[in-house]
Design an enzyme around this catalytic site. Structure first.
Site, PDB file in Angstrom:
ATOM      1  N   LYS A  33       0.823  -1.217   0.000  1.00 50.42           N
ATOM      2  CA  LYS A  33       0.000   0.000   0.000  1.00 50.42           C
ATOM      3  C   LYS A  33       0.859   1.270   0.000  1.00 50.42           C
ATOM      4  CE  LYS A  33      -0.725   0.550   4.987  1.00 50.42           C
ATOM      5  NZ  LYS A  33       0.069   1.781   5.115  1.00 50.42           N
ATOM      6  N   THR A  34       1.983   1.263   0.717  1.00 47.76           N
ATOM      7  CA  THR A  34       2.843   2.445   0.750  1.00 47.76           C
ATOM      8  C   THR A  34       3.402   2.736  -0.643  1.00 47.76           C
ATOM      9  OG1 THR A  34       3.448   1.929   3.025  1.00 47.76           O
ATOM     10  CG2 THR A  34       4.841   3.504   1.872  1.00 47.76           C
ATOM     11  N   ASP A 225      -3.139   8.049   4.525  1.00 52.66           N
ATOM     12  CA  ASP A 225      -2.650   6.697   4.825  1.00 52.66           C
ATOM     13  C   ASP A 225      -3.239   6.230   6.156  1.00 52.66           C
ATOM     14  OD1 ASP A 225      -1.237   4.351   4.545  1.00 52.66           O
ATOM     15  OD2 ASP A 225       0.664   5.184   5.256  1.00 52.66           O
ATOM     16  N   GLU A 226      -3.349   4.922   6.323  1.00 55.83           N
ATOM     17  CA  GLU A 226      -3.851   4.324   7.580  1.00 55.83           C
ATOM     18  C   GLU A 226      -5.176   4.966   8.001  1.00 55.83           C
ATOM     19  OE1 GLU A 226      -2.459   1.752   8.561  1.00 55.83           O
ATOM     20  OE2 GLU A 226      -0.290   1.823   8.289  1.00 55.83           O
ATOM     21  N   GLN A 256      -6.716  -4.017  10.369  1.00 51.87           N
ATOM     22  CA  GLN A 256      -5.574  -3.558  11.166  1.00 51.87           C
ATOM     23  C   GLN A 256      -5.917  -2.309  11.974  1.00 51.87           C
ATOM     24  OE1 GLN A 256      -1.557  -3.993   9.346  1.00 51.87           O
ATOM     25  NE2 GLN A 256      -2.667  -4.488   7.475  1.00 51.87           N
ATOM     26  N   ARG A 614       2.922  -9.971  10.678  1.00 49.52           N
ATOM     27  CA  ARG A 614       4.284  -9.415  10.683  1.00 49.52           C
ATOM     28  C   ARG A 614       5.284 -10.481  10.247  1.00 49.52           C
ATOM     29  NH1 ARG A 614       2.880  -5.321   9.502  1.00 49.52           N
ATOM     30  NH2 ARG A 614       0.827  -6.275   9.520  1.00 49.52           N
TER      31      ARG A 614
END
Length: 720
Positions: A33-34, A225-226, A256, A614
């Site tokens: 996504k980044t 973002d987020e 998340q 993770r």
């Protein structure tokens, strides 16, 4: 730029090339996504959008810096510098400095951090003559912060009878007066606190339509973002700024969303498509980070949540090894297992320390892990906090113990003599230091003989000093016949240290109490371990020597080749080839404080999903059958989250327990249970390990470690 576009998969390419209109990118863990966000900004600039017209909001400055660097590589450094990119607070602090005069603030207003705010609140409480035991400054400051993030100003507070009644019921009827005085004092000082940066931005955009119009025209393209972690205040700012052109792109993953305790509202991302017309929705579902087993196991976990957006995360990576689930007898054994496993993996696969991470739900859990890593000479780094033995509350207790062993330890003495407060202030200590130098004696010797020496200290304070010396001497007497656990338990009670910590009802205060509890647990472990050592009795001196090695080995020499230890909340956005998630037990994970509502439980499950995703190659999940709580061994029950994972993705190195989490409304609730059903199931492969067929030696240790229990007790089950 075309080279960059060609490296994207189809799902990533579509949102990058979508120029105008509202859009949401639902991005699964490890889906890039980044990269999408970064390349979308670069693409907009290459399509002729002025950098000055782009606003990109991130949740960390680190993320903003990394994105800007990547964009600069594509469009050039000079153009990238013109982007408005950063965290909500940093970007809107910049905006407020440009418009501060409209709100009556100077452009160079000060920004108070939490300590500044707490000091001001404390001063106001004192000036108002209020009882500081009722009006605890940290709690008051936290409440002010919460109200500001909910856009409840002083005026709104006094117009809301329910809020005032709630404070009256909490025996804080003057809270509103404190809030009012706090806001006025900040204003007079030309200062905004951290929460004001969002509150005042909302005020500016609402009260001054011309300012709103100016920035709507300025920020024609907005990227967030987020987005799942935005709170109500942040949501309203973004909504207002994007209202005219509606060229807004939000990126996030509802699975998340783990920051509700900070005010984050998952509904912001869930309801995004209702807020704008003709929203284009894109899904990034290919995970590039993890193996198939890890990705599909995580999917099977989050599937149990009812509140979620539809997506199916998948990966083209190899199956990889199954997730290993390992059961231990105690938290100390858990630490040893993790350390040994890391050591073996390093040797077998020639791996560096930084390939490993250990995640836990609470900071206090690091103690047993740290002890085990030290004994294996495995270097580690604690993220988001100090090493366990370097935390203030732990160092305070250790300082008491150091003075008991060696009263000449002046640094330890200075640390504890007025904490908890005994009316022995800095001026008194200065006089004692001068006297000690004049007489060539230690500080403690001066204190012991303060009546004879005088030192210019008045009678009332002399009495307090003598009482302190008497307390230390009584501890020294007890130390001669007690082990370190018994002595420390007595010290924290007799010194009123624990009572002092309990006065702070904030999350930070609770965490400090948990750390003291964990210190006691470590001492009980130490005492048990010393029984196996010739001529050792688990004494205070032996323990302090052991801890001294811990602090020496824990010094950070600047190298990055260390095992990472952190809470799961801090792990978000990171990835590790080998991952250990410890403490998979009911009331620990999920937390006992987060199971009152479905919403809380689902957030805990999302937290587990974040933890599991993770891992790149291998994940380990560990749980214990017992854990020390305040020095007492209590039974632990495997986490319900273990049963959320489809068994085909798991490998049990110890057999799964029949008493893994079940609903309390079981078949045996009202009838006499069939004891045969309570026995552990047989392992899938091979012979049960020795913990299930204990040798006489193991049985003796088991009985020594565990309390006598009823037939229903899980400790008994292990020995039947």
């Amino acid at each position: 730029m075309e080279d960059y576009i060609s490296q994207l998969n189809d799902a990533q390419r579509l949102p990058v090339l979508q120029k105008d209109g509202p859009m949401i990118v639902i991005a699964g863990a490890g889906s890039g996504k980044t990269r999408v966000l970064t390349l979308r900004i670069a693409y907009l600039m290459q399509q002729g959008v002025d950098a000055f017209n782009i606003l990109a909001l991130t949740f960390t400055n680190k993320a903003a810096r990394e994105m800007k660097t990547r964009i600069a590589d594509i469009v050039g450094q000079s153009e990238a510098k013109n982007l408005w990119m950063g965290t909500f607070h940093s970007v809107f602090a910049r905006l407020l400095r440009m418009e501060a005069d409209k709100l009556g603030y100077p452009s160079n207003f000060t920004i108070y951090d939490s300590q500044d705010s707490q000091r001001l609140v404390s001063a106001i409480i004192k000036e108002m003559g209020l009882d500081k035991e009722v009006y605890k400054y940290k709690q008051i400051q936290n409440r002010i912060s919460s109200l500001k993030n909910s856009l409840i100003t002083v005026r709104a507070y006094f117009n809301d009878a329910d809020l005032q009644e709630a404070d009256a019921m909490a025996r804080r009827p003057r809270f509103g007066d404190i809030y009012k005085e706090y806001v006025e004092r900040c204003f007079k000082a030309g200062a905004m606190d951290f929460d004001d940066l969002l509150l005042k931005t909302n005020e500016l955009l609402n009260r001054f339509p011309q300012v709103l119009a100016k920035y709507q025209e300025r920020f024609k393209y907005i990227l967030v973002d987020e987005y799942q972690d935005t709170n109500h205040s942040q949501y309203l700012i973004v909504k207002a700024l994007s209202d005219k052109y509606q060229n807004i792109c939000v990126v996030g993953d509802d699975a998340q969303s783990i920051y509700a305790f900070r005010g984050a509202n998952i509904n912001n991302i869930l309801n995004f498509q209702r807020d704008y017309d003709d929203v284009k929705a894109y899904r990034l579902e290919q995970n590039y980070r993890s193996t198939k087993n890890i990705v599909e196991a995580a999917n099977s976990v989050i599937e149990h949540n009812k509140t979620k957006l539809d997506k199916v995360v998948w990966t083209a990576n190899s199956d990889g090894p199954k997730i290993i689930v390992h059961r231990l007898m105690s938290d100390a054994e858990e630490g040893r297992y993790v350390a040994s496993s890391i050591f073996e993996n390093k040797m077998q696969h020639q791996l560096d320390n930084d390939q490993f991470a250990i995640l836990y739900r609470t900071n206090a859990q690091s103690r047993a892990i740290e002890d085990a890593l030290r004994k294996k000479d495995i270097p580690y780094r604690i993220y988001g906090g100090l090493s366990f033995y370097q935390r203030k509350e732990v160092k305070d207790v250790l300082a008491y113990l150091r003075v008991i062993v060696n009263p000449k330890d002046e640094e330890a003495l200075k640390r504890i003599i007025n904490y908890p407060a005994r009316g022995i202030g800095a001026t008194t200590m200065d006089k004692i230091v001068v006297a000690a130098k004049n007489y060539g004696r230690s500080l403690f010797e001066i204190i012991e003989n303060i009546d004879q020496i005088g030192a210019g200290i008045h009678t009332g304070t002399r009495t307090k000093l003598k009482n302190f010396a008497t307390m230390i001497k009584s501890f020294q007497v007890m130390e001669e016949t007690s082990n370190v656990f018994e002595l420390t338990e007595h010290v924290i009670k007799k010194s009123a240290y624990l009572t002092e910590l309990k006065k702070d009802g904030t999350q930070e205060g609770i965490s400090r109490i948990e750390n003291i509890e964990e210190l006691l647990n470590g001492m009980r472990d130490f005492v048990e371990g010393q029984k196996e050592v010739d001529e050792a009795r688990g004494s205070l001196a032996e323990f302090l020597e052991d801890v001294a090695l811990a602090t020496d080995l824990d010094n950070d020499k600047g190298d990055t080749n260390r095992v990472s230890l952190m809470t799961i909340h801090l792990s978000k956005g990171l990835e590790f080839p080998y991952l250990y998630i410890v403490g998979m037990e009911e009331d620990l994970f999920p937390s006992a404080m987060s199971m009152n509502t479905r919403e809380e439980l689902e957030e805990e499950r999302r937290l587990f999903y974040v933890a599991l995703t993770r891992a790149e190659h291998q994940a380990y999940l560990t749980y214990t059958l017992s854990r020390y709580r305040w020095g007492k061994l209590v039974d632990a029950e495997p986490s319900r989250f273990l049963t959320d994972i489809d068994d085909k993705y798991l490998e049990y190195t110890t057999p799964p327990d029949d008493y893994r989490f079940k609903s309390s409304l079981s078949d045996h609730l009202w009838d006499e249970p069939d004891k045969s059903k309570l026995r552990q199931s047989k392992p899938k492969n091979g012979t049960p390990p020795s913990v299930n067929n204990p040798s006489p030696e193991q049985l003796r240790k088991l009985r020594k470690l565990r309390p006598v229990a009823s037939a229903s007790n899980k400790a008994t089950l292990l020995m039947t």
